[in-house]
Structure formats: structure tokens, C-alpha cells
Design an enzyme around this catalytic site. Structure first.
Site, PDB file in Angstrom:
ATOM      1  N   ARG A 130       0.830  -1.221   0.000  1.00  0.00           N
ATOM      2  CA  ARG A 130       0.000   0.000   0.000  1.00  0.00           C
ATOM      3  C   ARG A 130       0.860   1.265   0.000  1.00  0.00           C
ATOM      4  NH1 ARG A 130      -4.522   0.653   4.449  1.00  0.00           N
ATOM      5  NH2 ARG A 130      -2.825   0.046   5.811  1.00  0.00           N
ATOM      6  N   ARG A 174      -1.751  -6.435  13.999  1.00  0.00           N
ATOM      7  CA  ARG A 174      -3.045  -5.757  13.784  1.00  0.00           C
ATOM      8  C   ARG A 174      -4.127  -6.770  13.449  1.00  0.00           C
ATOM      9  NH1 ARG A 174      -0.948  -1.762   9.413  1.00  0.00           N
ATOM     10  NH2 ARG A 174      -3.128  -1.409   8.935  1.00  0.00           N
TER      11      ARG A 174
HETATM   12  P1  AP5 Z   1      -7.319   0.106   2.194  1.00  0.00           P
HETATM   13  O1  AP5 Z   1      -8.562   0.577   1.546  1.00  0.00           O
HETATM   14  O2  AP5 Z   1      -6.257   1.106   2.493  1.00  0.00           O
HETATM   15  O3  AP5 Z   1      -7.660  -0.781   3.480  1.00  0.00           O
HETATM   16  P2  AP5 Z   1      -8.314  -0.406   4.871  1.00  0.00           P
HETATM   17  O4  AP5 Z   1      -9.385  -1.410   5.129  1.00  0.00           O
HETATM   18  O5  AP5 Z   1      -8.696   1.034   4.919  1.00  0.00           O
HETATM   19  O6  AP5 Z   1      -7.069  -0.750   5.787  1.00  0.00           O
HETATM   20  P3  AP5 Z   1      -6.313  -0.021   6.980  1.00  0.00           P
HETATM   21  O7  AP5 Z   1      -4.988  -0.734   7.118  1.00  0.00           O
HETATM   22  O8  AP5 Z   1      -6.247   1.472   6.789  1.00  0.00           O
HETATM   23  O9  AP5 Z   1      -7.178  -0.379   8.143  1.00  0.00           O
HETATM   24  P4  AP5 Z   1      -6.808  -0.437   9.578  1.00  0.00           P
HETATM   25  O10 AP5 Z   1      -8.145  -0.709  10.081  1.00  0.00           O
HETATM   26  O11 AP5 Z   1      -5.759  -1.339  10.018  1.00  0.00           O
HETATM   27  O12 AP5 Z   1      -6.087   0.981   9.816  1.00  0.00           O
HETATM   28  P5  AP5 Z   1      -6.550   2.273  10.561  1.00  0.00           P
HETATM   29  O13 AP5 Z   1      -5.908   3.422   9.904  1.00  0.00           O
HETATM   30  O14 AP5 Z   1      -8.022   2.277  10.762  1.00  0.00           O
HETATM   31  O15 AP5 Z   1      -6.707  -1.062   1.265  1.00  0.00           O
HETATM   32  C1  AP5 Z   1      -5.499  -1.711   1.621  1.00  0.00           C
HETATM   33  C2  AP5 Z   1      -4.660  -1.966   0.367  1.00  0.00           C
HETATM   34  O16 AP5 Z   1      -5.336  -2.919  -0.472  1.00  0.00           O
HETATM   35  C3  AP5 Z   1      -4.464  -0.712  -0.499  1.00  0.00           C
HETATM   36  O17 AP5 Z   1      -3.172  -0.773  -1.028  1.00  0.00           O
HETATM   37  C4  AP5 Z   1      -5.525  -0.846  -1.593  1.00  0.00           C
HETATM   38  O18 AP5 Z   1      -5.137  -0.219  -2.792  1.00  0.00           O
HETATM   39  C5  AP5 Z   1      -5.646  -2.353  -1.751  1.00  0.00           C
HETATM   40  N1  AP5 Z   1      -7.002  -2.787  -2.078  1.00  0.00           N
HETATM   41  C6  AP5 Z   1      -8.176  -2.278  -1.581  1.00  0.00           C
HETATM   42  N2  AP5 Z   1      -9.232  -2.955  -2.093  1.00  0.00           N
HETATM   43  C7  AP5 Z   1      -8.716  -3.926  -2.910  1.00  0.00           C
HETATM   44  C8  AP5 Z   1      -9.316  -4.938  -3.714  1.00  0.00           C
HETATM   45  N3  AP5 Z   1     -10.644  -5.111  -3.794  1.00  0.00           N
HETATM   46  N4  AP5 Z   1      -8.479  -5.749  -4.429  1.00  0.00           N
HETATM   47  C9  AP5 Z   1      -7.123  -5.605  -4.363  1.00  0.00           C
HETATM   48  N5  AP5 Z   1      -6.510  -4.653  -3.611  1.00  0.00           N
HETATM   49  C10 AP5 Z   1      -7.294  -3.814  -2.889  1.00  0.00           C
HETATM   50  O19 AP5 Z   1      -5.904   2.039  12.007  1.00  0.00           O
HETATM   51  C11 AP5 Z   1      -4.515   2.111  12.219  1.00  0.00           C
HETATM   52  C12 AP5 Z   1      -4.231   1.987  13.718  1.00  0.00           C
HETATM   53  O20 AP5 Z   1      -4.856   3.084  14.434  1.00  0.00           O
HETATM   54  C13 AP5 Z   1      -4.773   0.720  14.402  1.00  0.00           C
HETATM   55  O21 AP5 Z   1      -3.894  -0.365  14.277  1.00  0.00           O
HETATM   56  C14 AP5 Z   1      -4.940   1.210  15.842  1.00  0.00           C
HETATM   57  O22 AP5 Z   1      -3.715   1.223  16.518  1.00  0.00           O
HETATM   58  C15 AP5 Z   1      -5.401   2.648  15.680  1.00  0.00           C
HETATM   59  N6  AP5 Z   1      -6.883   2.787  15.630  1.00  0.00           N
HETATM   60  C16 AP5 Z   1      -7.621   3.273  14.591  1.00  0.00           C
HETATM   61  N7  AP5 Z   1      -8.937   3.252  14.888  1.00  0.00           N
HETATM   62  C17 AP5 Z   1      -9.026   2.738  16.148  1.00  0.00           C
HETATM   63  C18 AP5 Z   1     -10.129   2.429  16.995  1.00  0.00           C
HETATM   64  N8  AP5 Z   1     -11.404   2.632  16.614  1.00  0.00           N
HETATM   65  N9  AP5 Z   1      -9.865   1.882  18.217  1.00  0.00           N
HETATM   66  C19 AP5 Z   1      -8.590   1.664  18.630  1.00  0.00           C
HETATM   67  N10 AP5 Z   1      -7.506   1.915  17.862  1.00  0.00           N
HETATM   68  C20 AP5 Z   1      -7.717   2.449  16.624  1.00  0.00           C
END
Ligand code: AP5
Length: 216
Positions: A130, A174
Site C-alpha cells: 500500500r 493488527r
Molecule cells: P485500504 O482501503 O487502504 O484498506 P483499509 O481497510 O482502509 O485498511 P487499513 O490498514 O487502513 O485499516 P486499519 O483498520 O488497520 O487501519 P486504521 O488506519 O483504521 O486497502 C489496503 C490496500 O489494499 C491498499 O493498497 C488498496 O489499494 C488495496 N485494495 C483495496 N481494495 C482492494 C481490492 N478489492 N483488491 C485488491 N486490492 C485492494 O488504524 C490504524 C491503527 O490506528 C490501528 O492499528 C490502531 O492502533 C489505531 N486505531 C484506529 N482506529 C481505532 C479504533 N477505533 N480503536 C482503537 N484503535 C484504533
């Protein structure tokens, strides 16, 4: 549906952020990504951001009290009255319960929870490949979803970066946090009759079409 209050649900890398961009473009409702909000707080160097960073760098969830506080402020803002997309929140039962209380206070409902189902075997490759935009939050993939111009965001032209937590070791942590603390919310929302499941392994535009069909 006039007002659309949606949640995107799924493992890290399931495609929540990618699909949120399509929904924003079509329906003009704001994306509320707790991950993006935490990363913004880290860039600004706030005390909350510095505290959250310790958890994020280790692939652990940030404490509920921090997350519930930022969501409370955000959902109370004027732009959420026309609808919103929750991305990455809630992630624990305590967060889901707090959201129910908050929505009741704000006289809002959650209309749909869209689960993007992707097997763990595909997640590491997606996350490690990504590239994200630090300015507008758009995400791309070096093979599956490359930007039009290498290294540049399609939406705002900023230089793309690799997120600090997008390495194999942290992604595996994660994923464990997801299975232990977040996956149980699938039943929570199924019982409330708002859960819709989609095959998140399909092509990105195909999934977007299915989401538009659901939202109408
Ligand atoms: P993408 O769309 O970027 O995936 P995503 O589901 O948004 O993944 P994230 O890694 O951002 O989710 P996350 O939940 O771990 O992170 P967050 O920032 O919320 O797609 C991923 C990749 O795949 C991209 O390269 C894309 O191009 C590709 N792709 C997409 N669709 C595809 C398809 N159909 N086919 C092929 N490829 C595809 O959280 C980060 C951290 O913040 C957490 O670990 C935690 O520490 C903290 N945090 C955030 N929210 C909370 C909460 N509510 N509570 C506690 N801690 C939290």
C-alpha cells in the site's frame, strides 16, 4: 435513503479506505476514519497523538477512552447531519456500545454496516504494497491499484508515503487485534439487522458498484 449513516467493517487492509473514497465522491458525505484522525494528531504532535502512536506502532488498539472522545467531537459536527461513513470505528464492544449511546443523544441511526470480507492470506500483501496520501488519506497499491502517476496521489497530487505500521510484523499484530477484539462486532451488528456482507476480494470497482446498489 436521504441521510446515510454507514459503517465500513473489515480487517486491516480489507479495503475500507478505498471504498470510502468512492462513497464520498458519489454521495458527498464525510468519512470518519479514526486511523486518519490519530495520524493527523501524531503529525500535529499533540499529547493525545504521541500517546496513541505508542499503541499504533506496535499494532495494538488505542485505548477506548481516547477513541470515544474523538468520535464524540467529530459526530457532533454540522457536516455529519447529512450522513457519514465510519471507517475503522468501532473496533471493540465498548466502542460499539458508546456509539449507540452517542447516536441516541444525537438523534441519529446507523443505517448500514458493510462488511468487506477478505481472508487473512491476502491481507499482508495488500498492506505491505500500500502507498497512502498523507494529505487526503487516499490509498493505492503498487500492483492492485497503482496511482496514475507513480508516487503521486490521483486526488490531490501529493507525494505518496508508506505508513509506519504497514510492515509484515505489525500487520500480523493488527490482524490478531482484529480477530480478538473487532471481529466479534460482526454478530453485534448482525443482531441489529444492519449488517451486509460483501466479498472484498473482488475487483475494486466491482465492490464499489455493489455498495452503490446497497445504498441506492
Ligand atoms: P485500504 O482501503 O487502504 O484498506 P483499509 O481497510 O482502509 O485498511 P487499513 O490498514 O487502513 O485499516 P486499519 O483498520 O488497520 O487501519 P486504521 O488506519 O483504521 O486497502 C489496503 C490496500 O489494499 C491498499 O493498497 C488498496 O489499494 C488495496 N485494495 C483495496 N481494495 C482492494 C481490492 N478489492 N483488491 C485488491 N486490492 C485492494 O488504524 C490504524 C491503527 O490506528 C490501528 O492499528 C490502531 O492502533 C489505531 N486505531 C484506529 N482506529 C481505532 C479504533 N477505533 N480503536 C482503537 N484503535 C484504533
Amino acid at each position: 435513503m436521504n441521510v446515510m449513516n454507514i459503517m465500513l467493517f473489515g480487517a486491516p487492509g480489507a479495503g475500507k479506505g478505498t471504498q470510502a473514497k468512492f462513497i464520498i465522491d458519489k454521495y458527498g458525505i464525510p468519512q470518519i476514519s479514526t486511523g486518519d484522525m490519530l495520524r493527523a494528531a501524531i503529525s500535529e504532535g499533540t499529547e493525545m497523538g504521541m500517546e496513541a502512536k505508542k499503541f499504533m506502532d506496535e499494532g495494538k488498539l488505542v485505548p477506548d477512552s481516547t477513541i470515544i472522545g474523538i468520535i464524540k467531537d467529530r459526530l457532533s459536527q454540522e457536516d455529519c447531519k447529512k450522513g457519514f461513513i465510519l471507517d475503522g470505528f468501532p473496533r471493540t464492544l465498548a466502542q460499539a456500545e458508546a456509539l449507540e449511546v452517542l447516536l441516541k443523544e444525537l438523534n441519529m441511526n446507523l443505517d448500514k454496516v458493510i462488511s468487506l470480507n477478505v481472508p487473512d492470506s491476502l491481507i499482508v500483501g495488500r498492506v505491505v504494497g500500500r502507498r497512502v496520501c498523507p494529505n487526503c488519506g487516499a490509498s493505492f497499491h503498487i500492483e492492485n491499484n497503482p496511482p496514475k502517476v507513480e508516487g503521486k496521489c490521483d486526488y490531490c497530487g501529493s507525494d505518496l508515503i508508506i505508513r509506519k505500521d504497514d510492515n509484515k510484523d505489525t500487520v500480523e499484530k493488527r490482524l490478531s487485534a482484529y480477530h480478538e477484539q473487532t471481529a466479534p462486532l460482526f454478530n453485534f451488528y448482525s443482531e441489529r439487522g444492519v449488517m451486509v456482507e460483501l466479498d472484498g476480494t473482488k475487483e475494486i470497482n466491482e465492490i464499489a458498484k455493489e455498495i452503490f446498489n446497497i445504498l441506492g
